[in-house]
Enzyme design. Structure first.
Site, short mmCIF file in Angstrom:
data_model
loop_
_atom_site.label_atom_id
_atom_site.label_comp_id
_atom_site.label_asym_id
_atom_site.label_seq_id
_atom_site.Cartn_x
_atom_site.Cartn_y
_atom_site.Cartn_z
N HIS A 161 65.07 9.03 -22.01
CA HIS A 161 66.05 7.98 -21.74
C HIS A 161 67.39 8.33 -22.39
O HIS A 161 67.44 8.86 -23.50
CB HIS A 161 65.56 6.63 -22.27
CG HIS A 161 64.45 6.03 -21.46
ND1 HIS A 161 64.68 5.38 -20.27
CD2 HIS A 161 63.12 6.01 -21.67
CE1 HIS A 161 63.53 4.97 -19.78
NE2 HIS A 161 62.56 5.35 -20.59
N THR A 213 57.58 18.72 -30.25
CA THR A 213 58.99 18.45 -29.94
C THR A 213 59.79 19.72 -29.72
O THR A 213 60.96 19.64 -29.32
CB THR A 213 59.63 17.66 -31.08
OG1 THR A 213 59.56 18.43 -32.30
CG2 THR A 213 58.91 16.32 -31.30
N LYS A 214 59.19 20.89 -30.02
CA LYS A 214 59.91 22.15 -29.82
C LYS A 214 58.93 23.22 -29.37
O LYS A 214 57.70 23.03 -29.42
CB LYS A 214 60.63 22.58 -31.09
CG LYS A 214 59.73 22.81 -32.28
CD LYS A 214 60.55 23.18 -33.51
CE LYS A 214 59.65 23.44 -34.73
NZ LYS A 214 60.45 23.79 -35.93
N ARG A 228 54.01 21.55 -36.21
CA ARG A 228 54.49 22.80 -36.83
C ARG A 228 53.40 23.86 -36.70
O ARG A 228 52.21 23.54 -36.58
CB ARG A 228 54.82 22.58 -38.30
CG ARG A 228 56.00 21.64 -38.53
CD ARG A 228 56.25 21.45 -40.02
NE ARG A 228 57.47 20.69 -40.27
CZ ARG A 228 57.53 19.36 -40.28
NH1 ARG A 228 56.44 18.66 -40.03
NH2 ARG A 228 58.68 18.75 -40.50
N LYS A 231 49.04 28.36 -38.03
CA LYS A 231 48.70 29.77 -38.14
C LYS A 231 48.81 30.42 -36.77
O LYS A 231 48.94 29.72 -35.76
CB LYS A 231 47.29 29.97 -38.70
CG LYS A 231 46.19 29.47 -37.77
CD LYS A 231 44.81 29.90 -38.25
CE LYS A 231 44.30 29.04 -39.35
NZ LYS A 231 42.88 29.36 -39.69
#
Length: 237
Positions: A161, A213-214, A228, A231
């Site tokens: 949005h 998110t990435k 994140r 490993k």
């Protein structure tokens, strides 16, 4: 007897079911699977009249909702399990490879049910699955590779949005469409969320409950909120 029935099912479907109906399967249970698949096959015959294209068996569970079927193209042995919802209307269509399963109660939605601009669409590779209770919001473009495993309640979003103007309601500011790409041989564990603009690299694992998110590097194990790298699977060797 179960093994004999398994071989018969394999001959009809083109899939190898011989290892699925071993000594742990009694004859009655195997017959139950065969009857259920037969019913799903009959439902699929009706859907084939309207769907864009289907190369092989189309197995449709009970309570399945398929809208705008002419935009949907499936490969061999496509399975839509009970009460899933697949909405086809999209600019590039929904394209499913061979041996793709859409789990029970999953929702695939490229476009709003009540009008508005058509979304872009979805492509799913061979031997991949969309898990039960998943939400695939493919208003942007979503591409899922081959051999991707998806556990229950995974959510994938390919748009955001717009909220830049604080003096204007966000609902009136529209959306920004993007993409999500999940490369081959990935495992997306239950309750994971993958947000717009993300590529999950080949051979990666997204842990349960993660918010991605990435980009995820190939052969990584990621987890957490935001996710994140925990490993690399390459290091395991």
């Amino acid at each position: 007897m179960a093994n004999v029935l398994g071989k018969w099912i394999s001959k009809i479907t083109g899939n190898n079911f011989n290892d699925r109906f071993g000594p742990d399967w009694d004859t009655l249970s195997t017959i139950g699977v065969l009857v259920r698949m037969s019913i799903w096959w009959l439902r699929g015959l009706g859907i084939k009249l309207w769907i864009g294209s289907a190369k092989g068996l189309l197995l449709i569970g009970k309570g399945v909702t398929i809208r705008q079927a002419q935009y949907i193209h499936v490969g061999r042995n496509f399975i839509a399990q009970d009460f899933c919802e697949i909405n086809g209307l999209s600019q590039q269509g929904l394209i499913f490879g061979d041996k793709v399963t859409v789990g029970s109660y999953a929702i695939i939605r490229p476009t709003n049910l009540y009008g508005g601009e058509a979304g872009i669409g979805l492509k799913v590779g061979n031997n991949s699955s969309i898990g039960p209770y998943a939400y695939i919001g493919c208003s942007g473009y979503i591409e899922i590779g081959d051999n991707v495993m998806m556990s229950p309640r995974v959510s994938i979003y390919s748009e955001n949005h717009v909220f830049a103007d604080s003096d204007k309601p966000m609902i009136e500011q529209g959306v920004k469409r993007s993409f999500v790409k999940i490369e081959d041989d990935c495992w997306i564990a239950s309750n994971a969320v993958i947000l717009a603009g993300v590529t999950v690299g080949k051979g990666s694992i997204v842990a349960a409950g993660s918010i991605v998110t990435k980009d995820v590097p190939p052969y990584s194990i990621v987890g957490g909120n935001p996710a994140r790298v925990i490993k690399s699977r390459r290091n395991e060797k």
